[in-house]
Scaffold this active site. Structure first.
Site, short mmCIF file in Angstrom:
data_model
loop_
_atom_site.label_atom_id
_atom_site.label_comp_id
_atom_site.label_asym_id
_atom_site.label_seq_id
_atom_site.Cartn_x
_atom_site.Cartn_y
_atom_site.Cartn_z
N SER A 100 -9.85 -0.40 7.21
CA SER A 100 -9.27 -0.27 5.87
C SER A 100 -8.54 -1.50 5.33
CB SER A 100 -8.32 0.93 5.82
OG SER A 100 -9.06 2.13 5.77
N SER A 124 -9.62 1.83 2.88
CA SER A 124 -8.79 2.61 1.98
C SER A 124 -7.72 1.78 1.28
CB SER A 124 -8.10 3.71 2.79
OG SER A 124 -7.21 3.14 3.74
N LYS A 169 0.86 -1.19 0.00
CA LYS A 169 0.00 0.00 0.00
C LYS A 169 0.89 1.24 0.00
CE LYS A 169 -3.86 2.09 2.61
NZ LYS A 169 -4.67 2.01 3.84
#
Ligand SMILES: [Mg+2]
Ligand SMILES: [Zn+2]
Lengths: 495, 486, 100
Positions: free
Chosen positions: B178, B154, B79
């Site tokens: 997330s 996210s 990420k």
């Protein structure tokens, strides 16, 4: 008061702690390094970095707080103070808000009117910001930012508004500097910014209003940019007078209580404060506990351990030097203590060998000047305490006069020899009774007539003989002894 | 099953027995990215040359007979919230478009030491603020099961990358769900470790007291493997706890005896989609069939968790994101003005709408006059939420429920309604507020073929138990073996 | 909460917003604040705030110097630099030069 107003001052002092590394990262804190050479992702506030507390910084903070007679909180935490400034790369400063690690202390200072106790509201730890250099051309060019200083550990010491004069403010700062240096917390070099001071100044004015006599307080002005202890005093004095003049111009409409605290800068060159801004609203720092750091819990044992390690503090030292066996005057005790622990230790050694009063005089009259001239600390000084003690004793025994003794001292210093050798080499040899008798007899031989005149009752006639002997001893013979021996010898002579 | 559809442990085995090299593995995953990422849009940054270099080095190391780490030759997608030295790290924001960190995050360092292949940076909601990956400043990632739908957020890029078999493993971060929510919506496994289990050093902070790094994997065994690599103490994170890391794999296949499962009635309330609910109920039956006891529990304050979260997280974020001002790094406005305007313009231009909204909310919640009513009040209710969990875990081993109230929604469906978007995290948020461990595993599909996630919550540092409970279900079902048709 | 509050907070947070943006923001934040106001129904007078999820304390590092970045690395991401320094727009009001 001999002024129509009373000065009220509170000082906010920031000192840099003598750690090897910064408060939250392992960058060094060396003063004067090339710009931006002592920075890392943490103190640059880069994305993703986290702070970890420097243990030594906390320990030094504890030392200072305990030396300032502060209470130590058993639970303390770290808060973020949020505001935007380019020398503060995270745009928040890690500081302490509602639970500082120490509070409610005091510092006793010796003022011209006796000892005074200045209250300490709190002492807390926080990180320093970097330095911005602004374009001085006035063309609004970019400012240049050096972040080397960012994250240096600071101790913020906030005094109560207990200071009542510019002079007391200076005394407080000198005492604070001495204390922090002595306990190894900070070097307190104002030129290098390791001690910085903001002064909150206002005055209380006795004035007549419709309600009769009243005491009114002028709005607080916070003076910043004070670069020396002297400028703190000058700024306070100036600002108090300025506030009084402002009041006098229009006492009726003077804005008592109508303004928030104002910030002012001190212009050393012009010798005046410059009011920078009347704040419309208090800054909103949005303090909250820093979630990246965890609280600190201090135990009673830890506090005791730090207390034990503090050693004798300057105020304790002053008291001790005024008591037996030293029995120094308050002034002398103050002067000696002001030179630091090493000087006091040196003094004690000299005093033990000789006597306290002479030791103190020698230090204040000669040694301090030599150290200054030679830019030396007392522990580097070539005349060690036993030698100075010996000089004092020899001087007393031999009756060496002050100027001669100073010559001996200078020779000891210049040639690194002990007192006896210096005296010998200068020819200031001690004259014992045998030597003196030799000289006296020779003088009597050479002044037969004068001796006879004396015998006949001319008292003054013997002065000539005495003078001859004194000359021969190069001023080193003790006059009273010479006189005594001379009289004995003359008595042996038949008239 | 083709190589790219296999789990990391299977791929590791193929390497160990010489059937495949790290380079071949890297090439196959790169080819999958090349073919499908134009549609999925999981990656923000990927450097095939560098990836092949890393793989060749691992093959060389193996050839020389050197000891290899636990993830040797396994691609791991990262990420873009995690800093990698010398690799662009944008956090999904224009603000950090050109930012290249000079250091590695702790977990990146761990991956390197485990000989993993760092396989590109994945898309995310800007500064991890969002539940759909629509808030990325660059593009929206698509759900591999239905590309008209969001992958969750996210960490949507990491979830989609694993689900789409573009990488077998990925790292994400979880502040309010997330990792678990996109794992659930993409039909894979995702873990939010206990707060303090994994170092946050190098994780670009959204809300410091809530953020944790965790794995995305196809199955529970891979999750255990990746957890072993990233967990453990780090002296650079004051909030990272020095608790020994057990071998999560060692006991993984041992079922928990006398398992007691807590089911909180608050997780089955209004807004829960009926298909999701029936999947969860069936999952509970699977556990019962294995002898588990179901115990109804109550988490009475959990209904306040979204409110608490949006005050605490935004307050912390408002301060954490203050550093993005274009002075020392990041976007600086081209408008030539004074300092204050330079700040405001740089930040106004660099941050997207959602980020600005949350900074505003957090600044307001901390501002003088409002701090007691909002920020401090939220911290107090946060304690009540934590107390609820402490009480619950005294009586049960784990708490089970839905990860999200619905399966993946359509792109744009909630874009104009921030509050509706926030409420999609209603089941995941309390776990972060309490600091406990949580994960999502696939437990079914809607009639439309969208994955459904089962959330498993465990007491702090009980990851081992949580993984074993998850594995029990996985062994009885085959949801984790399905792969989307791209 | 009205647009004046929002304008003030936007200044505090250093976010440039148009009037239209300020209006949207006011509307959205008002609805979020209405939602979070449900917290007020709870009596929390005897509850300690929970800022850290874990009861950790006394985490320190030793005072031992480590590596710093080179000046080049430190300045590599700087939008504008002046030699060895970060260059930033001038401060107009020197009173903004807050002491720390
Ligand atoms: Mg301060
Ligand atoms: Zn540093």
């Amino acid at each position: 008061m001999n002024t129509p107003y009373q000065i009220i001052v509170g000082l906010e002092v920031h000192v840099q702690l003598m750690t090897k590394t910064k408060l939250f990262c392992s960058c060094k804190t060396v003063f004067g390094a090339p710009p931006n050479s002592q920075v890392c992702p943490i103190c640059l506030g880069m994305p993703g970095v986290l702070p970890v507390m420097n243990e030594q910084a906390f320990q030094l903070g504890l030392r200072a707080a305990l030396a300032l007679n502060c209470q130590i909180a058993n639970f303390t935490k770290w808060d973020r103070k949020n505001y935007y400034y380019p020398d503060l790369p995270k745009n928040y400063q890690i500081s302490q808000y509602d639970l500082p690690f120490s509070y409610e202390g005091y510092l006793d200072i010796d003022t011209s009117s006796g000892s005074r106790r200045i209250g300490i509201i709190r002492a807390h730890l926080e990180e320093d910001a970097g330095k911005s250099m602004h374009d001085e051309s006035g063309r609004g060019g970019d400012s240049k930012v050096d972040l080397n200083r960012t994250g240096t550990p600071l101790l913020e010491i906030v005094s109560k508004p207990d200071i009542r004069s510019a002079e007391d403010a200076e005394t407080y700062l000198r005492e604070l500097r001495l204390l922090l240096r002595e306990i190894g917390v900070s070097d307190c070099e104002m030129q290098e910014g390791s001690l910085r001071c903001d002064a909150n100044v206002n005055i209380h004015i006795l004035y007549s209003s419709d309600n009769g006599e009243e005491i009114a307080a002028t709005p607080l002005v916070e003076i910043k940019n004070l670069n020396s202890i002297g400028s703190v005093g000058r700024a306070i004095q100036y600002e108090a007078e300025r506030q009084y003049e402002a009041f006098q111009k229009d006492p009726k409409n003077y804005r008592f209580g109508k303004l928030l605290k104002t910030t002012a800068g001190w212009n050393e060159a012009r010798g005046m404060t410059q009011v920078q801004r009347h704040k419309e609203e208090a800054a909103d720092y949005r303090y909250f506990p820093d979630p990246d750091l965890v609280p600190v819990v201090v135990t009673a044992e830890q506090i005791e351990e730090v207390k034990r390690s503090l050693g004798e503090l300057p105020s304790q030292q002053r008291t001790r030097l005024q008591a037996a066996p030293f029995s120094l005057s308050a002034y002398d005790a103050q002067v000696l203590t002001g030179q630091g622990r090493k000087m006091v230790a040196y003094f004690e050694e000299v005093a033990k060998i000789s006597d306290p009063k002479s030791a103190c005089n020698w230090l204040t009259n000669e040694v301090f000047a030599s150290l200054k001239e030679r830019s030396e600390e007392i522990d580097q000084f070539p005349i060690r305490a036993p030698q100075l003690g010996e000089l004092i004793n020899e001087m007393k025994q031999l009756g060496i006069k002050r100027e001669k003794a100073r010559d001996v001292y200078q020779k000891m210093l210049a040639e690194n020899v002990d007192a006896k050798t210096a005296i010998d080499q200068l020819g200031y040899k001690p004259f014992d009774d045998n030597l003196l008798l030799d000289l006296i007899r020779k003088a009597i031989e050479g002044n037969r007539k004068a001796v006879l005149d004396y015998k006949k009752g001319n008292e003054k006639a013997l002065d000539r003989v005495f003078g001859t002997v004194m000359r021969e001893t190069k001023g080193m013979g003790r006059p009273d002894r010479i006189k005594q021996l001379l009289l004995e010898e003359v008595a042996k002579i038949e008239a | 099953m083709s190589l790219i559809e296999k789990t990391a442990l299977e791929i590791r085995e193929l390497q160990n027995n010489g059937s495949v090299t790290a380079e071949e593995i890297a090439k196959q995953f790169l080819s999958q990215v090349k073919t499908h990422d134009g549609q999925i849009k999981a990656f923000l940054h990927i450097d095939p040359e560098n990836i092949l270099d890393q793989a060749k080095k691992i093959d060389e190391k193996r050839k020389q007979g050197k000891a290899l780490g636990a993830l040797a030759g396994i691609p791991v997608a990262i990420k873009d919230v995690l800093c990698c030295r010398g690799v662009p790290t944008t956090c999904g924001s224009k603000m950090l478009q050109n930012f290249v960190p000079p250091y590695d995050a702790f977990v990146i360092d761990r991956l390197k030491k485990a000989d993993a292949i760092l396989f590109g940076k994945t898309n995310m909601d800007e500064f991890a603020m969002g539940s759909s990956t629509e808030n990325s400043a660059y593009f929206t990632t698509r759900n591999p099961w239905d590309t008209t739908r969001i992958p969750g957020g996210s960490s949507g890029g990491s979830a989609a990358a694993v689900a789409a078999c573009e990488a077998p493993l990925a790292l994400g971060t979880d502040t309010g769900g997330s990792i678990r929510q996109p794992a659930g919506l993409c039909g894979i496994v995702g873990i939010k470790p206990t707060y303090g289990r994994v170092s946050r050093f190098g994780l670009i902070a959204f809300a410091s007291s809530l953020d944790q790094v965790g794995p995305f994997t196809h199955d529970v065994a891979d999750a255990a493997l990746l957890m072993e690599v990233i967990s453990g103490h780090d002296a650079k994170d004051s909030t990272c706890v020095n608790v020994p890391v057990p071998s999560y794999l060692a006991q993984l296949d041992q079922p928990i005896k006398n398992l007691t499962i807590g089911v909180a009635k608050e997780f089955f309330g209004e807004g829960l989609d009926s298909e999701v609910e029936s999947s969860i109920r069936s999952a509970l039956k699977v556990y019962q069939s294995m002898g588990a006891t179901i115990k109804e529990i109550s988490l009475p304050h959990s209904k306040y968790s979204v409110a608490v979260y949006y005050l605490v997280a935004t307050a912390e974020a408002s301060s954490n994101l203050a550093r993005y001002d274009g002075m020392h790094y990041g976007h600086r406005t081209a408008q030539k003005k004074d300092l204050i305007s330079a700040y405001s313009n740089s930040r106004g231009e660099g941050f997207g709408k959602e980020v600005q909204r949350r900074i505003m909310l957090g600044s307001y919640a901390l501002s003088s006059g409002y701090k007691d009513a909002y920020y401090l009040k939220a911290l107090k209710v946060r304690r009540l939420i934590k107390n609820d969990f402490d009480k619950a875990f005294a009586d049960c081993d784990v708490i089970l429920g839905p990860t999200s109230p619905t399966a993946a929604f359509k792109i744009g469906e909630k874009a104009d309604n921030p509050l509706a978007m926030y409420l999609s995290d209603i089941y995941t948020i309390s776990c972060n507020l309490a600091g406990i461990a949580g994960m999502s595993i696939p437990c079914g599909f809607t009639k439309g073929g969208l994955p459904i996630g089962l959330q498993i919550l465990a007491a702090p540092f009980e990851e081992e138990k949580m993984l074993r409970v998850a594995r029990m279900f996985e062994k009885q079902t085959e949801y984790h073996q399905r792969r989307p048709k791209l | 909460m009205d647009i004046r509050d929002i304008r003030k907070v936007a200044r505090l947070a250093r976010l440039e917003m148009s009037e239209a943006e300020l209006e949207t923001m006011t509307r959205q934040l008002t609805s979020i604040l209405n939602y979070v106001d449900q917290l007020q129904e709870l009596d929390t007078s005897n509850v300690e705030p929970l800022a850290h999820p874990l009861p950790l304390q006394n985490v320190f590092r030793p005072d031992v110097p480590g590596e710093s970045l080179s000046v080049e690395e430190a300045l590599r991401n700087a939008p504008v630099r002046a030699g060895q320094f970060f260059a930033v727009p001038a401060v107009l009001d020197p009173a903004d030069d807050l002491s720390h």
